[in-house]
Design a protein around this motif. Structure first.
Motif, PDB file in Angstrom:
ATOM      1  N   ASP A 101       0.832  -1.208   0.000  1.00 49.71           N
ATOM      2  CA  ASP A 101       0.000   0.000   0.000  1.00 49.71           C
ATOM      3  C   ASP A 101       0.866   1.258   0.000  1.00 49.71           C
ATOM      4  N   TRP A 102       1.930   1.230   0.777  1.00 42.64           N
ATOM      5  CA  TRP A 102       2.800   2.407   0.841  1.00 42.64           C
ATOM      6  C   TRP A 102       3.422   2.700  -0.520  1.00 42.64           C
ATOM      7  N   TYR A 103       3.950   1.681  -1.184  1.00 41.91           N
ATOM      8  CA  TYR A 103       4.567   1.895  -2.496  1.00 41.91           C
ATOM      9  C   TYR A 103       3.539   2.393  -3.520  1.00 41.91           C
ATOM     10  N   GLN A 104       2.312   1.937  -3.412  1.00 45.53           N
ATOM     11  CA  GLN A 104       1.277   2.426  -4.314  1.00 45.53           C
ATOM     12  C   GLN A 104       1.010   3.910  -4.074  1.00 45.53           C
ATOM     13  N   HIS A 105       0.830   4.295  -2.818  1.00 47.79           N
ATOM     14  CA  HIS A 105       0.514   5.680  -2.492  1.00 47.79           C
ATOM     15  C   HIS A 105       1.721   6.600  -2.611  1.00 47.79           C
ATOM     16  N   ALA A 106       2.871   6.129  -2.209  1.00 48.50           N
ATOM     17  CA  ALA A 106       4.056   6.988  -2.191  1.00 48.50           C
ATOM     18  C   ALA A 106       4.649   7.199  -3.566  1.00 48.50           C
ATOM     19  N   LEU A 107       4.641   6.146  -4.402  1.00 47.92           N
ATOM     20  CA  LEU A 107       5.355   6.225  -5.675  1.00 47.92           C
ATOM     21  C   LEU A 107       4.495   5.898  -6.885  1.00 47.92           C
ATOM     22  N   PHE A 139      16.654   0.830  -4.056  1.00 51.06           N
ATOM     23  CA  PHE A 139      15.817   1.053  -5.232  1.00 51.06           C
ATOM     24  C   PHE A 139      15.949   2.507  -5.644  1.00 51.06           C
ATOM     25  N   ASN A 140      16.300   2.748  -6.889  1.00 51.64           N
ATOM     26  CA  ASN A 140      16.416   4.101  -7.429  1.00 51.64           C
ATOM     27  C   ASN A 140      15.195   4.377  -8.297  1.00 51.64           C
ATOM     28  N   PHE A 141      14.390   5.332  -7.888  1.00 55.49           N
ATOM     29  CA  PHE A 141      13.204   5.714  -8.633  1.00 55.49           C
ATOM     30  C   PHE A 141      13.475   7.017  -9.356  1.00 55.49           C
ATOM     31  N   HIS A 142      13.421   6.972 -10.684  1.00 56.01           N
ATOM     32  CA  HIS A 142      13.624   8.176 -11.484  1.00 56.01           C
ATOM     33  C   HIS A 142      12.283   8.898 -11.586  1.00 56.01           C
ATOM     34  N   VAL A 143      12.306  10.183 -11.279  1.00 51.94           N
ATOM     35  CA  VAL A 143      11.096  10.992 -11.302  1.00 51.94           C
ATOM     36  C   VAL A 143      11.323  12.209 -12.192  1.00 51.94           C
ATOM     37  N   GLU A 144      10.244  12.744 -12.730  1.00 49.25           N
ATOM     38  CA  GLU A 144      10.356  13.933 -13.572  1.00 49.25           C
ATOM     39  C   GLU A 144      10.536  15.191 -12.747  1.00 49.25           C
ATOM     40  N   ASP A 145       9.954  15.237 -11.551  1.00 50.68           N
ATOM     41  CA  ASP A 145      10.014  16.423 -10.697  1.00 50.68           C
ATOM     42  C   ASP A 145      10.342  15.982  -9.273  1.00 50.68           C
ATOM     43  N   ALA A 146      11.615  15.988  -8.944  1.00 52.63           N
ATOM     44  CA  ALA A 146      12.067  15.494  -7.641  1.00 52.63           C
ATOM     45  C   ALA A 146      11.560  16.362  -6.495  1.00 52.63           C
ATOM     46  N   GLU A 172      26.003  17.545 -12.635  1.00 55.39           N
ATOM     47  CA  GLU A 172      25.254  17.735 -13.877  1.00 55.39           C
ATOM     48  C   GLU A 172      23.770  18.040 -13.644  1.00 55.39           C
ATOM     49  N   GLY A 173      23.465  18.696 -12.542  1.00 56.53           N
ATOM     50  CA  GLY A 173      22.101  19.113 -12.266  1.00 56.53           C
ATOM     51  C   GLY A 173      21.164  18.029 -11.786  1.00 56.53           C
ATOM     52  N   MET A 174      21.689  16.870 -11.428  1.00 61.36           N
ATOM     53  CA  MET A 174      20.821  15.792 -10.947  1.00 61.36           C
ATOM     54  C   MET A 174      20.390  16.078  -9.515  1.00 61.36           C
ATOM     55  N   LEU A 175      19.154  15.734  -9.192  1.00 59.74           N
ATOM     56  CA  LEU A 175      18.633  15.860  -7.840  1.00 59.74           C
ATOM     57  C   LEU A 175      18.469  14.466  -7.245  1.00 59.74           C
ATOM     58  N   GLN A 209      15.833   5.723  -3.235  1.00 60.69           N
ATOM     59  CA  GLN A 209      16.240   7.050  -3.673  1.00 60.69           C
ATOM     60  C   GLN A 209      15.273   7.539  -4.728  1.00 60.69           C
ATOM     61  N   ILE A 210      15.028   8.847  -4.693  1.00 57.74           N
ATOM     62  CA  ILE A 210      14.348   9.472  -5.810  1.00 57.74           C
ATOM     63  C   ILE A 210      15.412  10.276  -6.544  1.00 57.74           C
ATOM     64  N   ILE A 211      15.370  10.205  -7.859  1.00 57.37           N
ATOM     65  CA  ILE A 211      16.404  10.830  -8.682  1.00 57.37           C
ATOM     66  C   ILE A 211      15.739  11.545  -9.852  1.00 57.37           C
ATOM     67  N   GLU A 212      16.105  12.803 -10.031  1.00 59.18           N
ATOM     68  CA  GLU A 212      15.716  13.547 -11.221  1.00 59.18           C
ATOM     69  C   GLU A 212      16.988  13.771 -12.022  1.00 59.18           C
TER      70      GLU A 212
END
Length: 129
Positions: free
Chosen positions: A20-26, A63-70, A93-96, A109-112
């Motif tokens: 449930d957490w992974y569904q709601h969080a990510l 787990f590295n989750f790539h997101v469009e808007d970190a 290189e501007g990565m968040l 991790q969340i990564i933009e």
């Protein structure tokens, strides 16, 4: 020999809570077979009796989750009450990047990806062709 990583099994003593957490969080989508789908990566969260409630070495697999808007993702996760190990920060290189714990204590991790990084990768791929 060549192999393809088809899915990941994430064991938990409380899989329903973690799922449930992974569904709601990510924003994971759930397949008919119960896999959480993150793009083409399938994660199955399953109950196991042979593990502790929290990992002994939570940094062993991240787990590295790539997101469009970190920044948006970080604000959403903060509202959910996550524990941040490394708050969102700008790197090369501007990565968040931001590192946090899921409810079981696993590191994620969340990564933009920054535009400079993406431009460099595109140029490297063009050179390979």
């Amino acid at each position: 020999m060549s192999a393809t990583l088809g899915s990941i099994l994430l064991a938990s003593t409380d899989p329903a809570r973690l799922r449930d957490w992974y569904q709601h969080a990510l924003g994971a989508h759930v397949s008919k077979d119960g896999f959480l789908m993150f793009g083409e990566v399938a994660v199955l969260i399953e109950h196991r009796d042979d593990i502790a409630p929290a990992p002994a070495e939570p940094g062993r697999v991240i787990f590295n989750f790539h997101v469009e808007d970190a920044r948006f993702a970080a604000a959403h996760l903060t509202k959910l009450g996550v524990t941040w190990l490394v708050e969102l920060e700008e790197r090369n290189e501007g990565m968040l990047f931001g590192t946090l714990e899921d409810p079981d204590g696993n590191y994620i991790q969340i990564i933009e990806l920054g535009e400079a990084y993406q431009a460099r990768i595109r140029a490297e791929m063009a050179d390979v062709r």
